[in-house]
Design an enzyme around this catalytic site. Structure first.
Site, PDB file in Angstrom:
ATOM      1  CG  PHE A  46      -1.895   1.278   1.437  1.00 35.12           C
ATOM      2  CD1 PHE A  46      -2.943   1.093   0.396  1.00 35.12           C
ATOM      3  CD2 PHE A  46      -1.624   2.280   2.162  1.00 35.12           C
ATOM      4  CE1 PHE A  46      -3.799   2.297   0.329  1.00 35.12           C
ATOM      5  CE2 PHE A  46      -2.453   3.262   2.230  1.00 35.12           C
ATOM      6  CZ  PHE A  46      -3.590   3.405   1.371  1.00 35.12           C
ATOM      7  CE1 TYR A  54       2.684   4.962   4.095  1.00 39.41           C
ATOM      8  CE2 TYR A  54       2.724   7.481   4.467  1.00 39.41           C
ATOM      9  CZ  TYR A  54       3.354   6.405   4.602  1.00 39.41           C
ATOM     10  OH  TYR A  54       4.454   6.169   5.401  1.00 39.41           O
ATOM     11  N   GLY A  55       2.355   7.763  -0.338  1.00 39.25           N
ATOM     12  CA  GLY A  55       3.383   8.766  -0.570  1.00 39.25           C
ATOM     13  C   GLY A  55       3.743   8.985  -1.997  1.00 39.25           C
ATOM     14  CD  GLU A  65      11.022   4.539   1.431  1.00 42.67           C
ATOM     15  OE1 GLU A  65      11.625   5.500   2.211  1.00 42.67           O
ATOM     16  OE2 GLU A  65      10.750   4.756   0.319  1.00 42.67           O
TER      17      GLU A  65
HETATM   18  C1  BEZ Z   1       4.953   5.560   0.061  1.00 45.34           C
HETATM   19  O1  BEZ Z   1       3.633   5.188   0.467  1.00 45.34           O
HETATM   20  O2  BEZ Z   1       5.116   6.094  -0.988  1.00 45.34           O
HETATM   21  C2  BEZ Z   1       5.878   5.204   1.023  1.00 45.34           C
HETATM   22  C3  BEZ Z   1       5.883   5.829   2.032  1.00 45.34           C
HETATM   23  C4  BEZ Z   1       6.727   5.575   3.088  1.00 45.34           C
HETATM   24  C5  BEZ Z   1       7.905   4.762   2.860  1.00 45.34           C
HETATM   25  C6  BEZ Z   1       8.117   4.229   1.440  1.00 45.34           C
HETATM   26  C7  BEZ Z   1       6.821   4.384   0.770  1.00 45.34           C
END
Ligand code: BEZ
Length: 178
Positions: free
Chosen positions: A13, A15-16, A92
């Protein structure tokens, strides 16, 4: 001797930045939301949207009863799952922990369980809350190897609008930057 478990497909999922730029191979994608988490620009970025000493602001999730966070779920094939998760863990490395959450489709039915990454408050890049004026100033001033921090916010807002999602925190920041 016990056989090693079969590799399984995995939902991730986003979200960023993953909402609009997944940067990994996937078999399916589905818009949806997770419950109990609110998206906030509380994580510092020194390797994507900022640099050491001048971090940008990127999103993380904070627990909030009843909140919904909209994003995009991606189904990764079993033979690719280990590589994709390994690459995300590496990307990350600045302080995110993996969680498992149920993702709901826009109509409220459950899609499946998915993995998502949440920045922990004890990580060295965590910035925490700030008033909106300070968020605007910091995002405007920040640039990193992945590009301007402003682009990150505007692309996220655009992708959320395109899926019909609501997120007042993202949309307020984007409208002040746009
Ligand atoms: C994302 O959902 O884009 C994301 C957020 C935090 C760390 C890795 C990906």
């Amino acid at each position: 001797m016990s056989a090693s478990p079969e590799p399984r497909p995995v939902w991730i999922f986003g979200y960023g930045s993953l909402v609009w730029r997944p940067a990994f191979p996937f078999a399916q994608k589905a818009p949806g939301y997770v419950v109990g988490w609110a998206r906030r620009f509380w994580q510092g970025s020194t390797d994507h949207r900022g640099v050491p000493g001048a971090p940008g602001r990127v999103v993380t999730l904070v627990p909030e009863a009843g909140a919904r966070c909209w994003g995009m779920a991606y189904l990764v094939e079993p033979d690719r799952a280990a590589d994709v998760l390994g690459a995300l863990d590496h990307r990350e490395k600045g302080g995110y922990a993996r969680h498992r959450q149920t993702v709901f489709r826009p109509d409220g039915t459950a899609l499946d369980e998915a993995l998502l990454y949440v920045a922990t408050p004890d990580n060295p890049n965590y910035l925490g809350a700030a008033v909106i004026e300070d968020l605007v100033r910091q995002v405007r001033a920040s640039h990193g190897p992945s590009g301007p921090n402003v682009e990150y916010v505007l692309e996220l807002a655009r992708a959320l609008r395109a899926m019909g999602a609501d997120d007042p925190h993202v949309f307020e920041l984007a409208s002040l930057l746009g």
